[in-house]
Design a protein around this motif. Structure first.
Motif, short mmCIF file in Angstrom:
data_model
loop_
_atom_site.label_atom_id
_atom_site.label_comp_id
_atom_site.label_asym_id
_atom_site.label_seq_id
_atom_site.Cartn_x
_atom_site.Cartn_y
_atom_site.Cartn_z
N ASN A 58 -10.69 -7.11 4.20
CA ASN A 58 -10.33 -5.74 3.88
C ASN A 58 -8.88 -5.71 3.41
N ASP A 59 -8.62 -6.29 2.24
CA ASP A 59 -7.28 -6.35 1.70
C ASP A 59 -6.87 -5.00 1.13
N PRO A 60 -5.66 -4.54 1.39
CA PRO A 60 -5.23 -3.22 0.90
C PRO A 60 -5.04 -3.17 -0.61
N ASN A 61 -4.94 -4.32 -1.28
CA ASN A 61 -4.75 -4.37 -2.73
C ASN A 61 -6.07 -4.56 -3.48
N PRO A 114 0.85 -1.20 0.00
CA PRO A 114 0.00 0.00 0.00
C PRO A 114 0.88 1.25 0.00
N GLY A 115 0.45 2.24 -0.76
CA GLY A 115 1.19 3.50 -0.80
C GLY A 115 0.45 4.58 -0.03
N THR A 116 1.07 5.74 0.08
CA THR A 116 0.45 6.89 0.74
C THR A 116 0.28 8.01 -0.28
N LYS A 147 -13.97 5.35 -6.12
CA LYS A 147 -13.10 5.15 -4.96
C LYS A 147 -11.65 5.27 -5.41
N GLU A 148 -10.75 5.33 -4.45
CA GLU A 148 -9.32 5.43 -4.75
C GLU A 148 -8.56 4.32 -4.04
N LEU A 149 -7.51 3.86 -4.71
CA LEU A 149 -6.59 2.89 -4.15
C LEU A 149 -5.19 3.36 -4.51
N ILE A 150 -4.31 3.44 -3.52
CA ILE A 150 -2.93 3.87 -3.75
C ILE A 150 -2.01 2.66 -3.53
#
Length: 179
Positions: free
Chosen positions: A133-136, A36-38, A146-149
């Motif tokens: 709730n997987d971060p990927n 996961p990124g920020t 929605k957004e995913l980093i």
């Protein structure tokens, strides 16, 4: 029940649970696909449109170490997922998703009557005794964004896919080319 039988029963239960956790973790390993990124790390933004049943773009090119902010827009009438992983991880996740649909934890439209079952703010799913709730991975309801980093690592065989039952098989999958 005497202490010996109780201890044996507890050991058996712990062994079963430990095995189940190890199996679940194997299908969700992130270390080989990145992390996961920020927001502070974002190098660029890629908009991904989801339709019934397609992704646009059909493939994504990234650099090793690059952090991408994915803006995910579901233009379709069905619930879709954006999931980063390898084919084996997608296959394992598809089985989990199918079970969620079968037991009513998740609905194909994303409209769930049991509001405890779906965590809309985190993009994850909550089930009795378990949180998914997987971060990927991000679920996106019809008409929503929605957004995913994600920060990518040098890997091969990486895909983005929708693992809602049947969507992957209908072609809702594309390669992530890490250079």
């Amino acid at each position: 029940m005497n202490n010996t039988k109780l201890a044996s029963s507890l050991i058996a239960i712990v062994s079963l649970l430990t095995g189940a956790i190890a199996q679940a973790d194997a299908g969700h390993a992130k270390n080989d696909v990145g992390r996961p990124g920020t927001l502070a790390e974002v190098d660029r933004t890629i908009e991904v449109k989801m339709g019934d049943v397609y992704f646009a773009p059909e493939s994504i090119d990234v650099k090793d170490g690059e952090t991408i902010r994915f803006v995910l827009k579901n233009d379709g009438a069905m619930l879709h997922e954006f999931n980063l992983g390898k084919a084996a991880a997608h296959a394992a996740h598809q089985k989990e998703m199918a079970a969620m649909f079968q037991n009513g934890t998740l609905s194909p439209t994303g409209r769930n009557h049991d509001m405890q079952a779906m965590d809309h703010t985190m993009g994850g799913m909550k089930m009795v005794g378990m949180e998914h709730n997987d971060p990927n991975s991000m679920l996106v309801e019809p008409g929503a964004s929605k957004e995913l980093i994600w920060t990518f690592s040098k890997t091969t065989g990486l895909q983005f896919a929708c693992n809602v039952p049947g969507h992957y098989q209908l072609g809702m999958v594309g390669p992530v080319n890490v250079k």
